[in-house]
Design a protein around this motif. Structure first.
Motif, PDB file in Angstrom:
ATOM      1  N   ASN A  76       4.010 -36.406 -30.456  1.00  0.00           N
ATOM      2  CA  ASN A  76       3.269 -35.548 -29.531  1.00  0.00           C
ATOM      3  C   ASN A  76       3.812 -35.596 -28.100  1.00  0.00           C
ATOM      4  OD1 ASN A  76       1.438 -34.663 -31.529  1.00  0.00           O
ATOM      5  ND2 ASN A  76       0.334 -36.601 -31.333  1.00  0.00           N
ATOM      6  N   ALA A  77       4.639 -36.596 -27.800  1.00  0.00           N
ATOM      7  CA  ALA A  77       5.147 -36.755 -26.435  1.00  0.00           C
ATOM      8  C   ALA A  77       6.585 -36.258 -26.273  1.00  0.00           C
ATOM      9  CB  ALA A  77       5.058 -38.218 -26.019  1.00  0.00           C
ATOM     10  N   VAL A  78       7.219 -35.860 -27.364  1.00  0.00           N
ATOM     11  CA  VAL A  78       8.631 -35.493 -27.306  1.00  0.00           C
ATOM     12  C   VAL A  78       8.861 -34.259 -26.453  1.00  0.00           C
ATOM     13  CG1 VAL A  78      10.616 -34.770 -28.669  1.00  0.00           C
ATOM     14  CG2 VAL A  78       9.151 -36.590 -29.506  1.00  0.00           C
ATOM     15  N   ARG A  79       8.040 -33.244 -26.608  1.00  0.00           N
ATOM     16  CA  ARG A  79       8.253 -31.980 -25.886  1.00  0.00           C
ATOM     17  C   ARG A  79       8.331 -32.183 -24.377  1.00  0.00           C
ATOM     18  NH1 ARG A  79       4.444 -28.099 -27.993  1.00  0.00           N
ATOM     19  NH2 ARG A  79       6.021 -27.707 -29.544  1.00  0.00           N
ATOM     20  N   ALA A  80       7.536 -33.093 -23.858  1.00  0.00           N
ATOM     21  CA  ALA A  80       7.533 -33.331 -22.415  1.00  0.00           C
ATOM     22  C   ALA A  80       8.825 -33.990 -21.933  1.00  0.00           C
ATOM     23  CB  ALA A  80       6.338 -34.210 -22.044  1.00  0.00           C
ATOM     24  N   GLN A  81       9.545 -34.639 -22.829  1.00  0.00           N
ATOM     25  CA  GLN A  81      10.780 -35.329 -22.440  1.00  0.00           C
ATOM     26  C   GLN A  81      11.995 -34.408 -22.386  1.00  0.00           C
ATOM     27  OE1 GLN A  81      11.529 -39.224 -24.373  1.00  0.00           O
ATOM     28  NE2 GLN A  81       9.703 -38.691 -25.556  1.00  0.00           N
ATOM     29  N   LEU A  82      11.921 -33.268 -23.092  1.00  0.00           N
ATOM     30  CA  LEU A  82      13.084 -32.392 -23.179  1.00  0.00           C
ATOM     31  C   LEU A  82      12.665 -30.919 -23.052  1.00  0.00           C
ATOM     32  CD1 LEU A  82      16.149 -32.900 -23.609  1.00  0.00           C
ATOM     33  CD2 LEU A  82      15.779 -32.386 -26.024  1.00  0.00           C
ATOM     34  N   PRO A  83      12.066 -30.558 -21.921  1.00  0.00           N
ATOM     35  CA  PRO A  83      11.657 -29.157 -21.781  1.00  0.00           C
ATOM     36  C   PRO A  83      12.880 -28.238 -21.691  1.00  0.00           C
ATOM     37  CG  PRO A  83      11.318 -30.340 -19.730  1.00  0.00           C
ATOM     38  CD  PRO A  83      11.734 -31.361 -20.749  1.00  0.00           C
ATOM     39  N   VAL A  84      12.670 -26.977 -22.056  1.00  0.00           N
ATOM     40  CA  VAL A  84      13.722 -25.981 -21.921  1.00  0.00           C
ATOM     41  C   VAL A  84      14.196 -25.996 -20.474  1.00  0.00           C
ATOM     42  CG1 VAL A  84      14.198 -23.502 -21.955  1.00  0.00           C
ATOM     43  CG2 VAL A  84      12.925 -24.556 -23.830  1.00  0.00           C
ATOM     44  N   GLY A  85      15.495 -25.986 -20.290  1.00  0.00           N
ATOM     45  CA  GLY A  85      16.079 -26.030 -18.952  1.00  0.00           C
ATOM     46  C   GLY A  85      16.545 -27.411 -18.534  1.00  0.00           C
ATOM     47  N   THR A  86      16.260 -28.428 -19.337  1.00  0.00           N
ATOM     48  CA  THR A  86      16.714 -29.784 -19.023  1.00  0.00           C
ATOM     49  C   THR A  86      18.238 -29.816 -19.015  1.00  0.00           C
ATOM     50  OG1 THR A  86      14.778 -30.794 -20.049  1.00  0.00           O
ATOM     51  CG2 THR A  86      16.708 -32.195 -19.788  1.00  0.00           C
ATOM     52  N   ARG A  87      18.811 -30.382 -17.977  1.00  0.00           N
ATOM     53  CA  ARG A  87      20.274 -30.501 -17.897  1.00  0.00           C
ATOM     54  C   ARG A  87      20.727 -31.704 -18.712  1.00  0.00           C
ATOM     55  NH1 ARG A  87      23.255 -27.118 -15.726  1.00  0.00           N
ATOM     56  NH2 ARG A  87      24.976 -28.532 -15.385  1.00  0.00           N
ATOM     57  N   VAL A  88      21.779 -31.476 -19.479  1.00  0.00           N
ATOM     58  CA  VAL A  88      22.364 -32.530 -20.308  1.00  0.00           C
ATOM     59  C   VAL A  88      23.877 -32.506 -20.138  1.00  0.00           C
ATOM     60  CG1 VAL A  88      20.506 -32.573 -22.035  1.00  0.00           C
ATOM     61  CG2 VAL A  88      22.439 -31.013 -22.338  1.00  0.00           C
ATOM     62  N   GLY A  89      24.500 -33.640 -20.449  1.00  0.00           N
ATOM     63  CA  GLY A  89      25.956 -33.753 -20.381  1.00  0.00           C
ATOM     64  C   GLY A  89      26.497 -34.430 -21.619  1.00  0.00           C
ATOM     65  N   ALA A  90      27.720 -34.104 -21.962  1.00  0.00           N
ATOM     66  CA  ALA A  90      28.362 -34.676 -23.146  1.00  0.00           C
ATOM     67  C   ALA A  90      28.681 -36.144 -22.914  1.00  0.00           C
ATOM     68  CB  ALA A  90      29.642 -33.916 -23.470  1.00  0.00           C
ATOM     69  N   VAL A  91      28.467 -36.937 -23.955  1.00  0.00           N
ATOM     70  CA  VAL A  91      28.901 -38.328 -23.988  1.00  0.00           C
ATOM     71  C   VAL A  91      29.977 -38.378 -25.067  1.00  0.00           C
ATOM     72  CG1 VAL A  91      28.224 -40.708 -24.452  1.00  0.00           C
ATOM     73  CG2 VAL A  91      26.629 -39.165 -23.275  1.00  0.00           C
ATOM     74  N   TRP A  92      31.185 -38.703 -24.659  1.00  0.00           N
ATOM     75  CA  TRP A  92      32.326 -38.641 -25.559  1.00  0.00           C
ATOM     76  C   TRP A  92      32.444 -39.892 -26.413  1.00  0.00           C
ATOM     77  CZ3 TRP A  92      34.801 -34.143 -26.095  1.00  0.00           C
ATOM     78  CH2 TRP A  92      34.625 -33.197 -25.094  1.00  0.00           C
ATOM     79  N   ALA A  93      32.866 -39.705 -27.647  1.00  0.00           N
ATOM     80  CA  ALA A  93      33.131 -40.827 -28.545  1.00  0.00           C
ATOM     81  C   ALA A  93      34.337 -41.592 -28.018  1.00  0.00           C
ATOM     82  CB  ALA A  93      33.405 -40.325 -29.959  1.00  0.00           C
ATOM     83  N   GLU A  94      34.317 -42.885 -28.218  1.00  0.00           N
ATOM     84  CA  GLU A  94      35.430 -43.704 -27.756  1.00  0.00           C
ATOM     85  C   GLU A  94      36.722 -43.328 -28.476  1.00  0.00           C
ATOM     86  OE1 GLU A  94      36.163 -48.396 -27.691  1.00  0.00           O
ATOM     87  OE2 GLU A  94      34.253 -47.755 -26.836  1.00  0.00           O
ATOM     88  N   GLU A  95      36.630 -43.155 -29.781  1.00  0.00           N
ATOM     89  CA  GLU A  95      37.775 -42.720 -30.575  1.00  0.00           C
ATOM     90  C   GLU A  95      37.516 -41.285 -31.017  1.00  0.00           C
ATOM     91  OE1 GLU A  95      39.114 -45.298 -33.711  1.00  0.00           O
ATOM     92  OE2 GLU A  95      38.377 -47.050 -32.635  1.00  0.00           O
TER      93      GLU A  95
END
Length: 150
Positions: A117-136
């Protein structure tokens, strides 16, 4: 007439020919580059790239590199597992990278998924995100390990 079902188990290993467009995209990921292509008629920018514009039906030969950041347009949380997949729960988002016209679907980490029930508040539409690259990196979509909130 009796309707019956039969459980069938398939365990398949196969190679997929990526073709020139997807091959170039995956090769870019090994160098931490997110490559997209652009329609010469309508200027839509596709990531993942497409060989032809789905609106104009013309080849999309112009390539560009996009930033590895964008905004969440939609997301879901998988609560059930399937063989070969990650351990649930996990979040998958449709991410519009800066400069893109289309969405890239990928995992988002760094969320507390213990309370549905709390997930939606953590990732609302418009949230900025960035790629985290795999080490290999090996030329697969998981060369981007996941995205994280900025």
């Amino acid at each position: 007439m009796t309707i019956t079902t039969q459980r069938v188990h398939w365990d398949l290993n196969y190679d997929i020919h990526l073709g020139a467009t997807w091959g170039r995209f995956m090769a870019g990921l090994t160098e931490q580059k997110i490559l997209a292509n652009k329609c010469p008629d309508c200027a839509r920018v596709f990531v993942p790239p497409q060989a032809y514009c789905e609106s104009c039906f013309v080849r999309t030969d112009e390539w560009l590199e996009l930033p590895s950041e964008g905004v969440v347009e939609a997301f879901t949380v998988a609560w059930q597992s399937f063989r070969g997949g990650p351990t649930p729960p996990y979040a998958i988002a449709g991410i519009r990278l800066d400069g893109a016209s289309t969405l890239l679907m990928h995992y988002v980490h760094g969320l507390d998924l213990s309370d549905p029930n709390a997930v939606r508040a953590q990732l609302p539409v418009g949230t900025r995100v960035g790629a985290v690259w795999a080490e290999e990196r090996t030329g697969q979509i998981l060369d981007i390990a996941h995205f994280a909130k900025i």
